[in-house]
Design an enzyme around this catalytic site. Structure first.
Site, short mmCIF file in Angstrom:
data_model
loop_
_atom_site.label_atom_id
_atom_site.label_comp_id
_atom_site.label_asym_id
_atom_site.label_seq_id
_atom_site.Cartn_x
_atom_site.Cartn_y
_atom_site.Cartn_z
CG ASP A 114 -2.00 1.14 1.18
OD1 ASP A 114 -2.51 1.38 -0.07
OD2 ASP A 114 -2.48 1.35 2.14
CG HIS A 151 -0.66 2.27 -9.28
ND1 HIS A 151 -0.91 1.78 -7.98
CD2 HIS A 151 -1.70 2.99 -9.47
CE1 HIS A 151 -2.04 2.25 -7.49
NE2 HIS A 151 -2.53 2.90 -8.40
CG LEU A 161 8.59 -17.57 -3.24
CD1 LEU A 161 8.52 -17.64 -1.80
CD2 LEU A 161 8.89 -16.01 -3.66
C1 IPE Z 1 -5.61 -2.43 0.00
O1 IPE Z 1 -5.20 -1.26 0.01
C2 IPE Z 1 -5.53 -3.31 -1.22
C3 IPE Z 1 -4.26 -3.44 -2.01
C4 IPE Z 1 -2.95 -2.88 -1.30
C5 IPE Z 1 -4.40 -4.03 -3.12
P1 IPE Z 1 -6.25 -0.12 -0.15
O2 IPE Z 1 -5.70 1.15 -0.28
O3 IPE Z 1 -7.34 -0.31 -1.25
O4 IPE Z 1 -6.92 -0.09 1.08
P2 IPE Z 1 -7.88 0.90 1.81
O5 IPE Z 1 -8.97 1.30 1.10
O6 IPE Z 1 -7.15 2.10 2.21
O7 IPE Z 1 -8.22 0.05 3.37
C1 IPE Z 2 -1.64 0.36 -3.43
O1 IPE Z 2 -1.40 1.64 -3.41
C2 IPE Z 2 -2.31 -0.31 -4.70
C3 IPE Z 2 -3.48 -0.81 -4.88
C4 IPE Z 2 -4.41 -0.68 -3.63
C5 IPE Z 2 -3.98 -1.34 -6.04
P1 IPE Z 2 -2.67 2.89 -3.32
O2 IPE Z 2 -3.02 3.06 -4.74
O3 IPE Z 2 -3.86 2.45 -2.42
O4 IPE Z 2 -2.10 4.04 -2.72
P2 IPE Z 2 -2.67 4.97 -1.74
O5 IPE Z 2 -3.06 4.18 -0.50
O6 IPE Z 2 -3.62 5.62 -2.39
O7 IPE Z 2 -1.31 6.01 -1.25
MG MG Z 3 -4.05 2.38 -0.41
#
Ligand code: IPE
Ligand code: IPE
Ligand code: MG
Length: 241
Positions: free
Chosen positions: A12, A29, A123
């Site tokens: 995240d 990303h 793995l």
């Molecule tokens: C959780 O991250 C899902 C992934 C990393 C794929 P999110 O950024 O979507 O989670 P919330 O919405 O902050 O809980």
């Molecule tokens: C995690 O990073 C990737 C996915 C959930 C696909 P985010 O896109 O949630 O990044 P933040 O949390 O908004 O910084």
């Molecule tokens: Mg996020």
């Protein structure tokens, strides 16, 4: 040092990493692929059996279509570009999650990669795409209900072990170490059932900046944890003798 058999990671913070650099979220990303490579290498090197990565949740479908499109395109590209290398390292790649809403091209690519690397002995890399812990549990329940209805299964025979076998991770061991980057301390509908006894480790670092020093910290922290599984510390000592 005690090594986790199974590591599960919520990757995240891509968006915030990009925002800090005045870049579009898509750049965050894209920058999130390098730490994936790094984690695969570190986990292989340290003798981890399974690495599960949360790449796209069932709730992430609610993001702006443009961002969902970028992520799907990135999955396609990453699969095409990385699979050769992963396979040469013996990595067996598989996917968990609801594939129904995925583009046919991506679904076909995923199935191809699973078939191609499934026999590899290194793995086990599990990538969660369109995955939700609640979805997983409901799917398992539905499959078991169907088997009961068809007369193939006695409801009395459903215990925790039988139920767990129906879940997306199937026969794989439960995660021992759960890591979440990006500062938030929540599960976000990841492996709800399987994380029952995982050790949690959080970092403020955004996923694109996650490096081997921090993986080392997470593993070191794991090795210091006393996993009691409901027992007392004294019982654990006695068991070890
Ligand atoms: C959780 O991250 C899902 C992934 C990393 C794929 P999110 O950024 O979507 O989670 P919330 O919405 O902050 O809980
Ligand atoms: C995690 O990073 C990737 C996915 C959930 C696909 P985010 O896109 O949630 O990044 P933040 O949390 O908004 O910084
Ligand atoms: Mg996020």
């Amino acid at each position: 040092m005690l090594v986790p058999r199974h590591v599960a990671i919520i990757m995240d913070g891509n968006g915030r990493w990009a925002h800090e650099r005045a870049l579009p979220r898509a750049a965050g990303h894209r920058a999130g692929i390098k730490p994936v490579r790094l984690c695969v290498e570190e986990c292989s090197r340290r003798g981890v059996e399974v690495l599960t990565l949360f790449a796209f949740s069932s709730e992430n479908w609610q993001r702006p279509p443009q961002e969902v499109g970028v992520l799907m395109q990135l999955f396609l590209e990453a699969l095409d570009r990385e699979v050769e290398e992963l396979s040469s390292k013996g990595v067996a790649l598989s996917f968990i999650g609801d594939r129904t809403a995925l583009a046919p091209e991506l679904k076909a690519r995923m199935a191809g990669v699973e078939a191609r690397t499934g026999g590899n002995r290194g793995l086990k890399l599990v990538v969660a795409i369109g995955y939700g812990g609640r979805w997983d549990i409901v799917e398992a329940a539905r499959r078991l209900a169907r088997a009961c209805q068809a007369g193939e299964l006695d409801p009395a025979a459903i215990d925790e072990e039988r139920f767990a076998r129906e879940l997306a991770l199937g026969e794989l061991p439960d995660p021992d170490l759960f890591i979440r980057t990006g500062g938030d301390q929540r599960i976000s509908n990841f492996l709800l059932w399987n994380l029952a006894y995982a050790e949690f480790w959080f970092t403020e670092t955004f996923w694109p900046a996650f490096g081997s020093d921090e993986i080392g910290q997470a593993f070191a922290a794991f090795a210091t944890r006393e996993r009691r599984f409901g027992k007392t510390a004294a019982q654990l000592k006695a068991d070890a003798c």
